[in-house]
Motif scaffolding. Structure first.
Motif, PDB file in Angstrom:
ATOM      1  N   HIS A   5       0.835  -1.438  -0.071  1.00 22.19           N
ATOM      2  CA  HIS A   5      -0.144  -0.004  -0.017  1.00 22.19           C
ATOM      3  C   HIS A   5       0.860   1.355   0.013  1.00 22.19           C
ATOM      4  CE1 HIS A   5      -3.815   2.056   0.865  1.00 22.19           C
ATOM      5  NE2 HIS A   5      -2.936   2.804   1.635  1.00 22.19           N
ATOM      6  N   THR A  29      -6.047   4.622  11.412  1.00 20.22           N
ATOM      7  CA  THR A  29      -5.979   3.382  10.480  1.00 20.22           C
ATOM      8  C   THR A  29      -4.526   3.226   9.788  1.00 20.22           C
ATOM      9  OG1 THR A  29      -6.352   5.540   8.894  1.00 20.22           O
ATOM     10  CG2 THR A  29      -8.321   4.267   9.395  1.00 20.22           C
ATOM     11  N   GLY A  32      -1.157  -0.299   5.786  1.00 26.76           N
ATOM     12  CA  GLY A  32       0.113  -0.986   5.664  1.00 26.76           C
ATOM     13  C   GLY A  32       1.062  -0.330   6.313  1.00 26.76           C
ATOM     14  N   GLY A  33       0.937   0.734   7.062  1.00 30.75           N
ATOM     15  CA  GLY A  33       1.793   1.482   7.896  1.00 30.75           C
ATOM     16  C   GLY A  33       2.662   2.581   7.236  1.00 30.75           C
ATOM     17  N   GLY A  34       2.243   2.923   6.075  1.00 31.29           N
ATOM     18  CA  GLY A  34       2.884   3.945   5.349  1.00 31.29           C
ATOM     19  C   GLY A  34       2.910   5.350   5.823  1.00 31.29           C
ATOM     20  N   ALA A  54      -8.855  -1.949  12.762  1.00 29.97           N
ATOM     21  CA  ALA A  54      -9.713  -3.042  12.981  1.00 29.97           C
ATOM     22  C   ALA A  54      -9.348  -4.455  12.517  1.00 29.97           C
ATOM     23  CB  ALA A  54     -11.187  -2.698  12.454  1.00 29.97           C
ATOM     24  N   ASP A  55      -8.425  -4.589  11.523  1.00 31.74           N
ATOM     25  CA  ASP A  55      -8.076  -5.657  10.637  1.00 31.74           C
ATOM     26  C   ASP A  55      -6.554  -6.195  11.498  1.00 31.74           C
ATOM     27  OD1 ASP A  55      -6.798  -7.507   9.012  1.00 31.74           O
ATOM     28  OD2 ASP A  55      -7.413  -6.406   7.324  1.00 31.74           O
ATOM     29  N   ASP A 102      -7.240   7.674   7.676  1.00 32.84           N
ATOM     30  CA  ASP A 102      -7.141   7.518   6.178  1.00 32.84           C
ATOM     31  C   ASP A 102      -8.160   6.376   6.072  1.00 32.84           C
ATOM     32  OD1 ASP A 102      -6.358   6.970   3.575  1.00 32.84           O
ATOM     33  OD2 ASP A 102      -4.352   6.155   4.121  1.00 32.84           O
ATOM     34  N   LEU A 103      -9.194   6.931   5.564  1.00 33.46           N
ATOM     35  CA  LEU A 103     -10.480   6.154   5.392  1.00 33.46           C
ATOM     36  C   LEU A 103     -10.447   4.880   4.423  1.00 33.46           C
ATOM     37  CD1 LEU A 103     -13.016   8.787   6.291  1.00 33.46           C
ATOM     38  CD2 LEU A 103     -12.084   7.060   8.170  1.00 33.46           C
ATOM     39  N   GLY A 104     -11.231   3.838   4.349  1.00 34.34           N
ATOM     40  CA  GLY A 104     -11.569   2.818   3.546  1.00 34.34           C
ATOM     41  C   GLY A 104     -10.680   1.513   3.478  1.00 34.34           C
ATOM     42  N   LEU A 105     -10.168   1.195   2.482  1.00 38.10           N
ATOM     43  CA  LEU A 105      -9.589  -0.182   2.670  1.00 38.10           C
ATOM     44  C   LEU A 105      -8.124  -0.069   2.138  1.00 38.10           C
ATOM     45  CD1 LEU A 105     -10.934  -2.757   0.423  1.00 38.10           C
ATOM     46  CD2 LEU A 105     -11.341  -0.446   0.002  1.00 38.10           C
ATOM     47  N   SER A 106      -7.069  -0.837   2.582  1.00 40.77           N
ATOM     48  CA  SER A 106      -5.899  -0.924   1.930  1.00 40.77           C
ATOM     49  C   SER A 106      -5.649  -1.607   0.752  1.00 40.77           C
ATOM     50  CB  SER A 106      -4.885  -1.182   2.880  1.00 40.77           C
ATOM     51  OG  SER A 106      -4.849  -2.573   3.300  1.00 40.77           O
ATOM     52  N   GLN A 109      -5.724  -5.500   1.489  1.00 39.68           N
ATOM     53  CA  GLN A 109      -7.269  -5.872   1.607  1.00 39.68           C
ATOM     54  C   GLN A 109      -7.693  -6.218   0.375  1.00 39.68           C
ATOM     55  OE1 GLN A 109      -8.308  -2.935   4.154  1.00 39.68           O
ATOM     56  NE2 GLN A 109      -8.288  -3.826   6.093  1.00 39.68           N
ATOM     57  N   PHE A 129     -13.708  -5.672   8.039  1.00 45.11           N
ATOM     58  CA  PHE A 129     -12.411  -5.483   8.378  1.00 45.11           C
ATOM     59  C   PHE A 129     -11.842  -6.012   9.449  1.00 45.11           C
ATOM     60  CE2 PHE A 129     -13.383  -0.914   6.818  1.00 45.11           C
ATOM     61  CZ  PHE A 129     -12.865  -1.007   5.474  1.00 45.11           C
ATOM     62  N   ARG A 301      -5.030   4.610  -6.803  1.00 40.08           N
ATOM     63  CA  ARG A 301      -6.046   4.457  -5.811  1.00 40.08           C
ATOM     64  C   ARG A 301      -6.208   5.757  -5.064  1.00 40.08           C
ATOM     65  NH1 ARG A 301      -7.352   3.098  -0.439  1.00 40.08           N
ATOM     66  NH2 ARG A 301      -5.373   4.265   0.178  1.00 40.08           N
TER      67      ARG A 301
HETATM   68  C1  LIG Z   1      -6.806   3.263   3.578  1.00 37.82           C
HETATM   69  S1  LIG Z   1      -6.192   1.894   4.592  1.00 37.82           S
HETATM   70  C2  LIG Z   1      -4.875   2.776   5.404  1.00 37.82           C
HETATM   71  C3  LIG Z   1      -3.659   3.062   4.886  1.00 37.82           C
HETATM   72  C4  LIG Z   1      -2.380   3.470   5.651  1.00 37.82           C
HETATM   73  N1  LIG Z   1      -2.651   5.047   6.138  1.00 37.82           N
HETATM   74  C5  LIG Z   1      -1.008   3.302   4.955  1.00 37.82           C
HETATM   75  O1  LIG Z   1      -0.367   4.212   4.626  1.00 37.82           O
HETATM   76  O2  LIG Z   1      -0.529   2.261   4.780  1.00 37.82           O
HETATM   77  C6  LIG Z   1      -7.535   2.097   5.405  1.00 37.82           C
HETATM   78  C7  LIG Z   1      -7.423   1.193   6.899  1.00 37.82           C
HETATM   79  O3  LIG Z   1      -8.049   1.431   7.906  1.00 37.82           O
HETATM   80  C8  LIG Z   1      -8.839   0.446   8.277  1.00 37.82           C
HETATM   81  N2  LIG Z   1      -9.927   0.751   8.963  1.00 37.82           N
HETATM   82  C9  LIG Z   1     -11.192   1.182   8.218  1.00 37.82           C
HETATM   83  N3  LIG Z   1     -12.242   1.328   9.111  1.00 37.82           N
HETATM   84  C10 LIG Z   1     -11.705   1.102  10.326  1.00 37.82           C
HETATM   85  C11 LIG Z   1     -12.277   1.478  11.552  1.00 37.82           C
HETATM   86  N4  LIG Z   1     -13.826   1.804  11.720  1.00 37.82           N
HETATM   87  N5  LIG Z   1     -11.814   1.174  12.597  1.00 37.82           N
HETATM   88  C12 LIG Z   1     -10.268   0.782  12.473  1.00 37.82           C
HETATM   89  N6  LIG Z   1      -9.759   0.611  11.400  1.00 37.82           N
HETATM   90  C13 LIG Z   1     -10.540   0.780  10.212  1.00 37.82           C
HETATM   91  C14 LIG Z   1      -8.829  -0.833   7.431  1.00 37.82           C
HETATM   92  O4  LIG Z   1      -8.872  -1.915   7.746  1.00 37.82           O
HETATM   93  C15 LIG Z   1      -7.637  -0.406   6.630  1.00 37.82           C
HETATM   94  O5  LIG Z   1      -6.399  -1.126   6.998  1.00 37.82           O
END
Ligand SMILES: C[S@@+](CC[C@H](N)C(=O)[O-])C[C@H]1O[C@@H](n2cnc3c(N)ncnc32)[C@H](O)[C@@H]1O
Length: 315
Positions: A5, A29, A32-34, A54-55, A102-106, A109, A129, A301
């Motif tokens: 990610h 959120t 991927g830890g970026g 949450a994941d 940083d909303l949504g999914l990685s 996922q 998640f 993305r």
């Molecule tokens: C877009 S990714 C974040 C990417 C991250 N900022 C990076 O740089 O790698 C969104 C992450 O938010 C998590 N997530 C989404 N909704 C969540 C919630 N309500 N509580 C906790 N985590 C959530 C997802 O599981 C996903 O891993």
């Protein structure tokens, strides 16, 4: 990161949060830890960061990747961010300098063939998640009636063919469940193929997939609750940064910031304020920031991302 990610609007996030050495930050959120990595780097040698996701797989992956470099400066918890008001103080993060959503999914996922998030990746339609809690997308598709499915696709996907798709799902269930991403994508493509000459080549099932994911994870309610709790955790001058990826999320963030900036929530017809609420936030920038064409070319993305940021005012 070599694979996985790519953090979106990372320079803008960093210049807005401006994490200083010794500061306390929350990444609600971790994914991927970026962003987490950039924040830890910038707040060296002693800034600390609480990362939530949450994941459980995201938490384990980031723990493995970043723990060796950052040790106990990095605190990780598997938690839904709607619980941030309880989880952060328990971890010692009750007055923080910055908080990022940083909303949504990685991309991890989206590419996971066991979870059904991605049309291309396929797999069983889970979409949670947190795979230990709640109801999967396949279960929703198996149990909701046509009216409920229509409402879900309209509300969370703004899908113009919601009724037609919902009725096709209920019809298909008579012969067998719609249980995989491949089956759902093929069904939508068959009954609502969209405009094949449309300029943007998005799959016709994209909005249905988004709607199911939002419903499964109660994403909009979680966001609303988490924003309010995050403001409580900020020190005066602390910053809240939110990256959203569709208009439903962005609307919630924008309205929340506006309300917290105004303070008073009394109906306009009241001659004097009776709610007694004071403004708690000021906007860092009036307009949302969006990615450059260069960033979008490198990371498609990022295409729909919008960054909004606000700063906590002194009480
Ligand atoms: C877009 S990714 C974040 C990417 C991250 N900022 C990076 O740089 O790698 C969104 C992450 O938010 C998590 N997530 C989404 N909704 C969540 C919630 N309500 N509580 C906790 N985590 C959530 C997802 O599981 C996903 O891993």
């Amino acid at each position: 990161m070599k694979e996985g990610h790519l953090p979106v609007l990372a320079d803008e996030v960093m210049s807005t949060l401006a994490p200083a050495p010794g500061s306390l930050q929350i990444d609600a959120t971790v994914g991927g830890g970026g962003h987490t990595e950039r924040i830890l780097e910038a707040s060296s040698p002693d800034g600390r960061l609480l990362g939530l996701d949450a994941d459980g797989a995201a938490i384990a992956r980031v723990d493995k990747r970043l723990r060796p470099a950052y040790g106990d400066r990095l605190v990780l918890r598997q938690a839904n961010f709607r619980e941030i008001g309880a989880v952060a103080p328990e971890a010692g993060f009750d007055a923080v300098d910055g908080c990022l959503f940083d909303l949504g999914l990685s991309s991890f996922q989206l590419a996971d063939t066991d979870r059904g998030f991605g049309i291309r990746a396929g797999g069983p339609l889970d979409m949670r998640f947190d795979t230990a809690r709640g109801v999967s997308a396949a279960e929703l598709l198996a149990t909701l009636d046509a009216t409920e499915l229509t409402a879900l696709f309209r509300r969370y996907g703004e899908e113009p063919q919601a009724g037609r798709i919902a009725r096709a799902i209920v019809e298909a269930r008579k012969t067998g469940p719609v249980a995989t991403a491949e089956e759902l994508a093929a069904l939508v493509e068959r009954v609502a193929p969209g405009n094949p000459r449309g300029r943007r080549r998005i799959h016709p099932a994209t909005r249905v997939f988004q709607a199911l994911r939002i419903a499964v994870n109660e994403e909009l309610d979680a966001l609303q609750e988490a924003l309010a709790a995050a403001v409580d955790l900020l020190k005066p001058g602390g910053r809240l940064v939110v990256l959203s990826y569709h208009s439903l999320e962005d609307r919630i963030v924008k309205r929340f910031f506006q309300a917290e900036r105004r303070g008073c929530i009394c109906p306009p017809e009241l001659p004097v304020c009776v709610c007694g609420r004071n403004p708690r936030l000021r906007l860092v920038t009036r307009r949302s920031a969006t990615p450059s064409q260069t960033e979008i070319a490198a990371n498609p993305r990022a295409r729909s991302a919008r960054l909004r940021a606000a700063e906590r005012l002194a009480a």
